[in-house]
Write an enzyme that holds these catalytic residues in place. Structure first.
Site, mmCIF file in Angstrom:
data_model
loop_
_atom_site.group_PDB
_atom_site.id
_atom_site.type_symbol
_atom_site.label_atom_id
_atom_site.label_comp_id
_atom_site.label_asym_id
_atom_site.label_seq_id
_atom_site.Cartn_x
_atom_site.Cartn_y
_atom_site.Cartn_z
ATOM 1 N N ASP B 96 3.095 -34.806 -5.842
ATOM 2 C CA ASP B 96 3.450 -34.551 -4.448
ATOM 3 C C ASP B 96 2.227 -34.000 -3.716
ATOM 4 O O ASP B 96 2.052 -32.795 -3.553
ATOM 5 C CB ASP B 96 4.632 -33.591 -4.349
ATOM 6 C CG ASP B 96 5.249 -33.636 -2.951
ATOM 7 O OD1 ASP B 96 4.707 -34.355 -2.089
ATOM 8 O OD2 ASP B 96 6.257 -32.960 -2.734
ATOM 9 N N CYS B 99 2.046 -31.117 -1.019
ATOM 10 C CA CYS B 99 3.288 -30.368 -0.938
ATOM 11 C C CYS B 99 2.834 -29.031 -0.351
ATOM 12 O O CYS B 99 1.770 -28.524 -0.695
ATOM 13 C CB CYS B 99 3.877 -30.188 -2.321
ATOM 14 S SG CYS B 99 5.475 -29.400 -2.265
ATOM 15 N N ASN B 203 13.178 -28.978 -5.189
ATOM 16 C CA ASN B 203 12.967 -27.610 -4.687
ATOM 17 C C ASN B 203 12.532 -27.573 -3.216
ATOM 18 O O ASN B 203 12.218 -26.512 -2.694
ATOM 19 C CB ASN B 203 11.984 -26.852 -5.583
ATOM 20 C CG ASN B 203 10.606 -27.489 -5.615
ATOM 21 O OD1 ASN B 203 10.366 -28.490 -4.944
ATOM 22 N ND2 ASN B 203 9.700 -26.917 -6.368
ATOM 23 N N HIS B 204 12.508 -28.723 -2.561
ATOM 24 C CA HIS B 204 12.159 -28.725 -1.134
ATOM 25 C C HIS B 204 13.305 -28.148 -0.313
ATOM 26 O O HIS B 204 14.470 -28.308 -0.660
ATOM 27 C CB HIS B 204 11.827 -30.142 -0.677
ATOM 28 C CG HIS B 204 10.563 -30.650 -1.296
ATOM 29 N ND1 HIS B 204 10.225 -31.964 -1.349
ATOM 30 C CD2 HIS B 204 9.550 -29.977 -1.898
ATOM 31 C CE1 HIS B 204 9.060 -32.108 -1.948
ATOM 32 N NE2 HIS B 204 8.634 -30.908 -2.309
ATOM 33 N N ASN B 330 -0.785 -28.350 -3.042
ATOM 34 C CA ASN B 330 -1.187 -29.379 -4.016
ATOM 35 C C ASN B 330 -2.307 -30.212 -3.392
ATOM 36 O O ASN B 330 -2.032 -31.183 -2.684
ATOM 37 C CB ASN B 330 -0.025 -30.352 -4.306
ATOM 38 C CG ASN B 330 1.013 -29.789 -5.246
ATOM 39 O OD1 ASN B 330 0.962 -28.636 -5.644
ATOM 40 N ND2 ASN B 330 1.978 -30.623 -5.599
ATOM 41 N N HIS B 404 1.799 -19.819 -5.517
ATOM 42 C CA HIS B 404 2.461 -20.691 -4.531
ATOM 43 C C HIS B 404 3.964 -20.562 -4.490
ATOM 44 O O HIS B 404 4.615 -21.157 -3.647
ATOM 45 C CB HIS B 404 2.061 -22.145 -4.770
ATOM 46 C CG HIS B 404 2.945 -22.890 -5.745
ATOM 47 N ND1 HIS B 404 3.189 -22.448 -7.025
ATOM 48 C CD2 HIS B 404 3.643 -24.045 -5.614
ATOM 49 C CE1 HIS B 404 3.980 -23.314 -7.637
ATOM 50 N NE2 HIS B 404 4.274 -24.276 -6.813
ATOM 51 N N GLY B 405 4.565 -19.803 -5.407
ATOM 52 C CA GLY B 405 6.020 -19.711 -5.388
ATOM 53 C C GLY B 405 6.534 -18.909 -6.559
ATOM 54 O O GLY B 405 5.797 -18.101 -7.128
ATOM 55 N N LYS B 480 19.121 -27.868 1.676
ATOM 56 C CA LYS B 480 18.503 -28.414 0.462
ATOM 57 C C LYS B 480 18.760 -29.911 0.403
ATOM 58 O O LYS B 480 19.748 -30.390 0.953
ATOM 59 C CB LYS B 480 19.162 -27.766 -0.761
ATOM 60 C CG LYS B 480 18.614 -26.395 -1.075
ATOM 61 C CD LYS B 480 17.427 -26.532 -1.977
ATOM 62 C CE LYS B 480 16.915 -25.171 -2.422
ATOM 63 N NZ LYS B 480 15.619 -25.340 -3.100
#
Lengths: 138, 481
Positions: B96, B99, B203-204, B330, B404-405, B480
């Site tokens: 991705d 992302c 997870n977007h 990314n 990043h998360g 989601k």
């Protein structure tokens, strides 16, 4: 014979497919993949797609084969239910896939698969049975 | 070889020694404290070590505290390569491409929106296409798609999606130079045609949030933040377009690695020398995908503003719905860094890692130059997200990078099993979070317990000094795929 099972991978999703021949294990891997995207019982064989894939290796052929089907789903919504392999060698595969266009109103959306990967990829003949492990990026 | 071979450097990082694995050219460093170290996967450690074997790697092969096993490169990985003898690898960017995350603020307070959250979430859900097999609202001809690849978010603004003033608050101005549409396959164009302006799945997400804690009053003031303020966070990427670019170039790079005699311990590490035509082609195609992603987040932000207008009947300008920042997590970029006291141009790969440039950095827009780059860290849908700022220490230690998360700790199957018999949407609603999702199993897969606590991750990067906390955001509405 079990056709495929889902492998529990942290973060992504994997598939183990089985087959009595290379043809069969490639078909079962593809059908297993489609079943990760939607519930196949609600998919009808309304139209046919012809695909032909080449690669420089047998591993590469499997990855390219699955990525070709992912492409037809992601770009055109095509979900396959039945696959006939027309030609198969170590580096080339051609097939027809019967299925229909995905409709979010009628079909369940399960996983959005980005790509088939080489990560822990395995194609092996154990006794008389072919086995494939493949992991998808989702 | 596992954890016992690692050496703890200090409270926030551990070292993978250079003799951990044959062929390592540099050491590995993983930013984790003792709590997060318990969740560290052997395979992820191995991947950080594998990256250290690649030609031309500079400094060390690094991973951020949200590290987990990826393909070839670990997610959370940062690796910089010399332009002379280094490589470029699509696996160091991921499927991705670009992302990333963007955050916009409003001047609404949490109490202004609480009674309207169900309406707001449902309008956002209807306005922003999401989920498996969803089609975007924008239909692109081949020429439109090429324009997106060259112009990025600017294309979206030209179409009326947002304002020109948004662009300066996007990493690289929402458009990275050097994209070449002629290197994009027909397949990538076909996948991208109906996916511009779509959220995707997995997870977007799109989240309506509010600021519940401020750690740095001065920085928060400069960003226009105040307690109780409503914000919106958008997390998505280049969709099928970028996935196809990565797929196409893994094939190209697989062959290139053989051609240039680069020994690979994992096929997903496929790469080519920076100076080779294969690497240049990949970078030009990757930049096109990155621009597609910036346009995507710009379109989605525009519809978010429209949805707020529909619900509150107040114009986005009056609602103060300004973009705070947009970051890629990314991507591979050519950047200047100091290595052993010498300034060098490097190709920095960030795969699940965020750029975190310090105050004064020339690549930052003027408005953020005194402050440092805003860093946006999304957490899981039930807990929190964070805004941080980039630091000088990140520049010295991590090529200007941070986490990043949250990072998953549970597989999807484990999460679904754990959620069996539970109504996750209701549990969320009881916590004051309204959720809508296209997929039946998405909420189970994405539930809080499936992720590490993002607060633990952020604490490590804050303590390590590679970015500093400004504010915490709590979700109140979640879309989601």
């Amino acid at each position: 014979m079990e056709k495929f099972r889902v492998l529990d991978i942290s973060g992504d999703v994997g598939l183990r497919a089985f087959g009595k021949s290379k043809n069969e294990v490639f078909i079962n891997a593809a059908i297993g993949m489609y079943s990760l995207i939607t519930n196949l019982t609600s998919i009808k064989e309304k139209e046919t797609l012809s695909v032909s894939v080449k690669s420089h290796s047998f591993d590469g052929l499997l990855v390219s084969w699955l990525n070709e089907l992912i492409f037809h789903f992601d770009a055109y919504g095509f979900i396959g239910k039945k696959i006939d392999i027309k030609g198969f060698s170590e580096k080339q595969i051609s097939a027809t896939v019967a299925g229909e266009e995905f409709d979010a109103g009628r079909h369940e959306g399960k996983l959005l698969i980005k790509a088939a990967t080489y990560h822990k990829l395995r194609i092996e003949k154990i006794d008389d049975l072919w086995e494939i492990d493949v992991i998808f990026d989702i | 070889m596992t954890l016992e071979n690692l050496r703890r450097i200090d409270g926030t990082k551990i070292e993978i020694p250079i003799d951990y694995k044959q062929g390592m050219r540099v050491k590995g460093i993983i930013y984790v404290d003792e709590t997060l170290q318990k969740d560290l996967e052997d395979q992820a450690i191995d991947q950080v070590a594998n990256v250290a074997t690649l030609p031309g790697i500079v400094g060390s092969s690094m991973a951020m505290p949200d590290v987990h096993t990826g393909y070839g490169f670990a997610i959370g990985g940062v690796a910089a390569f010399d332009l002379e003898d280094g490589i470029v690898s699509p696996g160091g960017v991921g499927y991705d491409i670009n992302c990333g995350v963007r955050l916009l603020k409003s001047n609404l307070l949490r109490e202004d929106v609480l009674t309207k959250m169900k309406d707001l979430v449902s309008i956002l859900y209807n306005e922003i296409p999401s989920g498996v097999g969803s089609k975007g609202r924008i239909r692109l001809g081949p020429d439109d798609e090429k324009k997106i690849l060259l112009k990025g978010a600017r294309w979206a603004v030209e179409q009326g999606f947002g304002d020109a003033s948004d662009l300066e608050k996007i990493e690289s101005g929402g458009c990275i130079d050097g994209a070449d549409p002629s290197l994009i396959s027909k397949k990538a164009y076909e996948r991208g045609r109906a996916q511009q302006g779509t959220l995707g799945s997995g997870n977007h997400f799109l989240e309506v949030q509010y600021i519940d804690e401020i750690y740095d009053e001065k920085a928060a003031n400069s960003l226009g933040f105040f307690l109780g303020q409503v914000t919106v966070m958008i997390h998505t990427g280049s969709r099928g377009f970028g996935h196809q670019v990565c797929t196409d170039f893994l094939e190209v790079m697989g062959k290139a690695a053989g051609k240039y005699k680069i020994e690979l311990s994992d096929k997903e590490l496929a790469c080519a020398p920076f100076s080779s035509p294969e690497a240049w082609d990949y970078l030009a195609a990757m930049r096109a995908a990155a621009n597609y992603a910036w346009a995507n987040r710009q379109c989605i932000m525009h519809w978010t503003r429209e949805a707020f207008f529909k619900v509150f009947s107040i114009s986005p300008k009056k609602l103060g719905m300004e973009l705070i920042y947009d970051v890629a997590h990314n991507i591979a970029k050519i950047e200047e860094h100091e290595v052993n006291g010498r300034k060098m141009k490097l190709i920095v790969h960030r795969k699940g890692a965020t750029r975190a440039f310090p105050p004064g950095h020339p690549e930052l827009p003027e408005i953020y130059r005194p402050l440092g780059q805003p860093v946006l860290i999304p957490g899981d849908m039930g807990r929190a997200s964070y805004v941080l700022l980039g630091t000088e220490k990140a520049m010295k230690e991590t090529f200007g990078s941070t986490c990043h998360g949250a990072g998953r700790i549970m597989s999807r199957h484990q999460a679904i099993k754990k959620a069996k018999g539970r109504a996750i949407w209701r549990e969320m609603e009881d916590k004051g979070i309204i959720v809508r999702s296209a997929g039946r199993e998405t909420l189970a897969e994405e539930m809080s317990e499936a992720y590490k606590d993002v607060s633990d991750v952020v604490e490590v990067v804050h303590k390590a000094g590679i970015s500093k906390k400004v504010a915490r955001l709590r979700p109140i509405g979640v879309i989601k795929g």
